[in-house]
Design an enzyme around this catalytic site. Sequence first.
Site, PDB file in Angstrom:
ATOM      1  N   ASP A 222     -92.166 -31.193  -0.015  1.00  0.00           N
ATOM      2  CA  ASP A 222     -92.076 -31.484   1.410  1.00  0.00           C
ATOM      3  C   ASP A 222     -90.608 -31.506   1.823  1.00  0.00           C
ATOM      4  OD1 ASP A 222     -93.015 -32.437   4.043  1.00  0.00           O
ATOM      5  OD2 ASP A 222     -92.015 -34.290   3.448  1.00  0.00           O
ATOM      6  N   ASP A 347     -73.053 -21.211  -9.613  1.00  0.00           N
ATOM      7  CA  ASP A 347     -73.824 -21.533 -10.811  1.00  0.00           C
ATOM      8  C   ASP A 347     -73.196 -20.787 -11.981  1.00  0.00           C
ATOM      9  OD1 ASP A 347     -75.766 -22.701 -12.382  1.00  0.00           O
ATOM     10  OD2 ASP A 347     -77.387 -22.233 -10.993  1.00  0.00           O
TER      11      ASP A 347
END
Length: 643
Positions: A222, A347
Amino acid sequence: MAISRHVLRFASSFLATVTFNAALSGPALADTPHRDLNHNGRLDPYEDPTLATSKRVDDLLGQMTVEEKIALMLHGTLAAEGGALIGVGKAYDKSAAQVLLARGVNSFITRLSPDAKGFAEENNAIQKMAEATRLGIPATISTDPRNHFQVTVGVSSASGGFSQWPETLGMAAIGDEKLVERFGKLVAAEYRAVGIHMALSPQADLYTEPRWPRGVATFGADAAMVSRLAGAYVRGFQGSPNGLVRSGVATVVKHWVGYGAEPEGFDGHNYYGRIAKLDNASFAQHVAAFDGALAAKSAGVMPTYVIAEGVTIRGKPLPQVGAGFSKPLIEGLLRKTRKFGGIVISDWAITNTCLEQCMRPTAEKPQGYNIAMPWGVENLSEIDRYALGANAGIDQFGGVDDPAPLIAAYKAGKLSRARIDQAARRVLTLKFKLGLFDNPYVDVEQAAKVIGDPATQAEADKAQRAAQVLLENKGNLLPLSQGRKVWLSGVSADVARARGLTVVDNLDEADVALVRVATPFEVLHPNHFFGSRQHEGRLDFRAEDVATKTVAMAAAKVPTIVAVDLDRPAVLTLLKDNASALYGLFGASDAVLVDLVTGKAKARGHLPFELPSSAKAVEEQHPGRPDDSVAPLYKRGDGIVLP
């Protein structure tokens, strides 16, 4: 590790300079508390803690060569003793660290797991070596999460003596911002006690593809919940609702953006998982999940590995490259639209070359340490990858430690001096904000008191108890009374006895059974470095599975309590009918589980994602859309809280 002649010449030169300047320094500053970082016997503006950070940064940048500034754009790895290049161990390889510092690299990830005192001593040793360099720039030391249960090499670290909390998904199951902020505050104190300054977390990724192995470290499916709790995480770690304070830990929220939307759940660390599939509506939800962390002024953001397919920004399709090379995602959406002003750290290993053995390893030639994620730019030269990433908005490249390609890009006119200065300023500003220029050392004895503090672990245990989800309690079986005869599978008999249960070895003698099982997974890519370590593939319990047979066997004789470790959203259809009570676990020790079963504690969690009803439903859902499987067995938000 081979050392180039260039590095040896540089190292010899700076060590000679340090020796000469050291002879000049001490007496002139003996009566001051200030550190003579450049060994010149004077108090330079960047050494003066009474000055504004901007003035200190200006002075230091003015003393740096362009090569030294470029070296700030690298975030390397502190190797461990014994040749473990990925850095797992008990002590650093000091000679390897010295080589990196000689190159001007002074930001590092640590993957050590020694005891608290040893950790503090190791990090102090790195700072001592950093202090001896030409300008004495202190080291910034970062870590992947290390306070949870699941450990995957290259993604998270073993907790060791650090407090052990529920998984991040467990925090989402509780849904309490104050608890997450408290967690951040306590863990930040642990980090700073041993000399760690940066958390390569939280994951604000929206968990939309249920087979994805990285979802356990997210706050669920959510976007509003993810945003709220990721913001609380940042506030807790950094020490303020308005950004980093001096005693805090800098957070690097990740992975910007769309990482949780990979078809079949194949992860972006792997060549076969380099694509995420979204549409503009689902992409907007993945972006919204970052709102809370950005509002709390996370010190850093880490772009994702993956290439987002199906997305347009202002009517233009995103370039089909990993986010670390995407100017529309970094300079456009993140900096201009979302007004982010901190540091962008790539990353790990996005500029490395992914050879055939990296893309398509075999049993005869497994991937090994040929780790590279240059997705969408595989055919560019290494120099051009660095230039593209830096010009897209990367301030610091993770997992690399050789400045030569960036220097070559600058000399070839592919990277401007202004862009280098901008990145260097952001890196240095963060070091000053953390107070590292004034004192990067930690108190070794104090570290041993902070790490392993029983009061902190008591709070972590309380969170573990609250984070679990009770899905079924047929006939009000729970809680079990003292002395009940219980048959166990996957649960410690010693723990059960210590909490008042009578453990029996024969089901015929039992009043009840307690069975703990893991979510099903497969090793579909055993020759890939990460694929061999990640949980991929199916989520459904099948009739032929040992876990399914064990539950069915127990349920045929006695009421059976089933507890499933939900590192991914398991399909529990075959277990549900045989389970008199059913738990979904999100990071719990056996002691916590037995406390819940016996009523010494209450599970208060609610599912942070839906649990699909079948493998077919999983296969047919859209990887970028949250909770969209047909007829889920349990919905997000389900959970029973006993009176």
